[in-house]
Scaffold this motif. Structure first.
Motif, PDB file in Angstrom:
ATOM      1  N   VAL A 184      53.990  44.729  55.319  1.00  0.00           N
ATOM      2  CA  VAL A 184      52.749  44.388  54.065  1.00  0.00           C
ATOM      3  C   VAL A 184      54.665  44.041  52.571  1.00  0.00           C
ATOM      4  CG1 VAL A 184      52.860  46.405  52.415  1.00  0.00           C
ATOM      5  CG2 VAL A 184      52.184  46.572  54.296  1.00  0.00           C
ATOM      6  N   GLU A 185      53.687  43.408  51.803  1.00  0.00           N
ATOM      7  CA  GLU A 185      54.219  42.695  50.907  1.00  0.00           C
ATOM      8  C   GLU A 185      54.338  43.713  49.314  1.00  0.00           C
ATOM      9  OE1 GLU A 185      55.304  38.605  48.588  1.00  0.00           O
ATOM     10  OE2 GLU A 185      54.425  38.768  50.818  1.00  0.00           O
ATOM     11  N   GLY A 186      55.249  44.129  48.919  1.00  0.00           N
ATOM     12  CA  GLY A 186      54.938  45.240  47.499  1.00  0.00           C
ATOM     13  C   GLY A 186      55.160  44.077  46.330  1.00  0.00           C
ATOM     14  N   MET A 187      54.980  43.452  45.463  1.00  0.00           N
ATOM     15  CA  MET A 187      55.577  43.694  44.049  1.00  0.00           C
ATOM     16  C   MET A 187      55.491  44.176  42.877  1.00  0.00           C
ATOM     17  SD  MET A 187      53.114  40.925  45.352  1.00  0.00           S
ATOM     18  CE  MET A 187      52.568  39.312  46.693  1.00  0.00           C
TER      19      MET A 187
ATOM     20  N   LYS B 164      50.916  44.561  43.132  1.00  0.00           N
ATOM     21  CA  LYS B 164      49.885  43.875  44.071  1.00  0.00           C
ATOM     22  C   LYS B 164      50.751  44.767  44.885  1.00  0.00           C
ATOM     23  CE  LYS B 164      48.157  39.744  44.631  1.00  0.00           C
ATOM     24  NZ  LYS B 164      48.464  37.972  44.585  1.00  0.00           N
ATOM     25  N   ILE B 165      49.911  44.439  46.741  1.00  0.00           N
ATOM     26  CA  ILE B 165      50.429  44.977  47.535  1.00  0.00           C
ATOM     27  C   ILE B 165      49.794  43.979  48.508  1.00  0.00           C
ATOM     28  CG2 ILE B 165      51.037  47.192  49.826  1.00  0.00           C
ATOM     29  CD1 ILE B 165      52.021  48.530  47.107  1.00  0.00           C
ATOM     30  N   ILE B 166      50.386  43.646  49.562  1.00  0.00           N
ATOM     31  CA  ILE B 166      49.410  42.710  50.579  1.00  0.00           C
ATOM     32  C   ILE B 166      49.555  43.541  51.700  1.00  0.00           C
ATOM     33  CG2 ILE B 166      48.817  40.847  51.167  1.00  0.00           C
ATOM     34  CD1 ILE B 166      49.963  39.658  48.752  1.00  0.00           C
TER      35      ILE B 166
ATOM     36  N   CYS C 220      47.926  49.883  42.190  1.00  0.00           N
ATOM     37  CA  CYS C 220      48.215  48.667  42.487  1.00  0.00           C
ATOM     38  C   CYS C 220      46.682  47.522  43.029  1.00  0.00           C
ATOM     39  CB  CYS C 220      49.235  47.724  42.448  1.00  0.00           C
ATOM     40  SG  CYS C 220      49.882  48.585  44.346  1.00  0.00           S
ATOM     41  N   THR C 221      46.633  46.729  42.773  1.00  0.00           N
ATOM     42  CA  THR C 221      45.918  45.311  44.002  1.00  0.00           C
ATOM     43  C   THR C 221      46.201  45.687  45.358  1.00  0.00           C
ATOM     44  OG1 THR C 221      45.102  44.381  41.685  1.00  0.00           O
ATOM     45  CG2 THR C 221      45.190  43.447  43.501  1.00  0.00           C
ATOM     46  N   MET C 222      45.502  46.444  46.032  1.00  0.00           N
ATOM     47  CA  MET C 222      45.203  45.928  47.922  1.00  0.00           C
ATOM     48  C   MET C 222      44.798  44.951  48.048  1.00  0.00           C
ATOM     49  SD  MET C 222      47.330  48.681  47.880  1.00  0.00           S
ATOM     50  CE  MET C 222      48.167  48.559  50.069  1.00  0.00           C
ATOM     51  N   VAL C 223      45.481  44.074  48.970  1.00  0.00           N
ATOM     52  CA  VAL C 223      45.096  43.251  48.979  1.00  0.00           C
ATOM     53  C   VAL C 223      45.203  42.723  50.856  1.00  0.00           C
ATOM     54  CG1 VAL C 223      44.845  39.884  49.496  1.00  0.00           C
ATOM     55  CG2 VAL C 223      45.688  41.629  47.183  1.00  0.00           C
TER      56      VAL C 223
END
Length: 149
Positions: free
Chosen positions: A81-84, A96-98, A133-136
């Motif tokens: 997981v990567e969080g911006m 955003k969290i990918i 936040c946006t989840m991708v």
């Protein structure tokens, strides 16, 4: 089944720029600090790391439950997981969290079903659904057919 659950944790500031967090009925504590970018001590968990770890672990647990309900087996799962974080009006926030799950299956004919299960788990994940936040979702499905001996 009850409609409401409560979870508790308590953070203690211990010294300088670090602290510990503990939760009832959990024997271990977690050392934490603010991130070095915000004046914290390097090498410790940060609230930001704990948040993205919560997304990762919740997604993994949700995927397990959705796969079980779908009677779909998988051999291995890793969820990076990567969080911006960005500075916006009003201050910093996660924007955003990918989620990058990598799941191994042993049958190529299960690939499409697994794709649907991965997407359903993302929609059902309690932690990610609770964030603004946006989840991708960027899944990878690896087919690794067992060797016949």
């Amino acid at each position: 089944m009850p409609k409401r659950y409560t979870y508790r944790a308590e953070a203690h500031w211990t010294m300088h720029r670090r602290g510990i967090v503990e939760a009832e009925s959990i024997p271990r504590t977690i050392n934490y600090a603010a991130p070095p970018e915000f004046g914290g001590e390097p090498g410790l968990w940060t609230p930001e790391h704990l948040l993205v770890a919560s997304v990762s672990t919740c997604y993994a647990a949700t995927l397990r439950a959705v796969a079980d309900a779908s009677k779909l087996e998988f051999d291995d799962l890793r969820v990076a997981v990567e969080g911006m974080i960005e500075r916006l009006e009003g201050g910093y926030r996660f924007t955003k969290i990918i989620l990058r799950p990598v799941v191994k299956i042993s049958r190529d004919e299960d690939r499409e079903r697994m794709g649907r299960v991965l997407e359903k788990a993302e929609r059902a994940c309690l932690i990610s659904r609770s964030l603004e936040c946006t989840m991708v979702l960027e899944p990878t499905i690896v087919v690794e057919v067992p060797a016949v001996v």
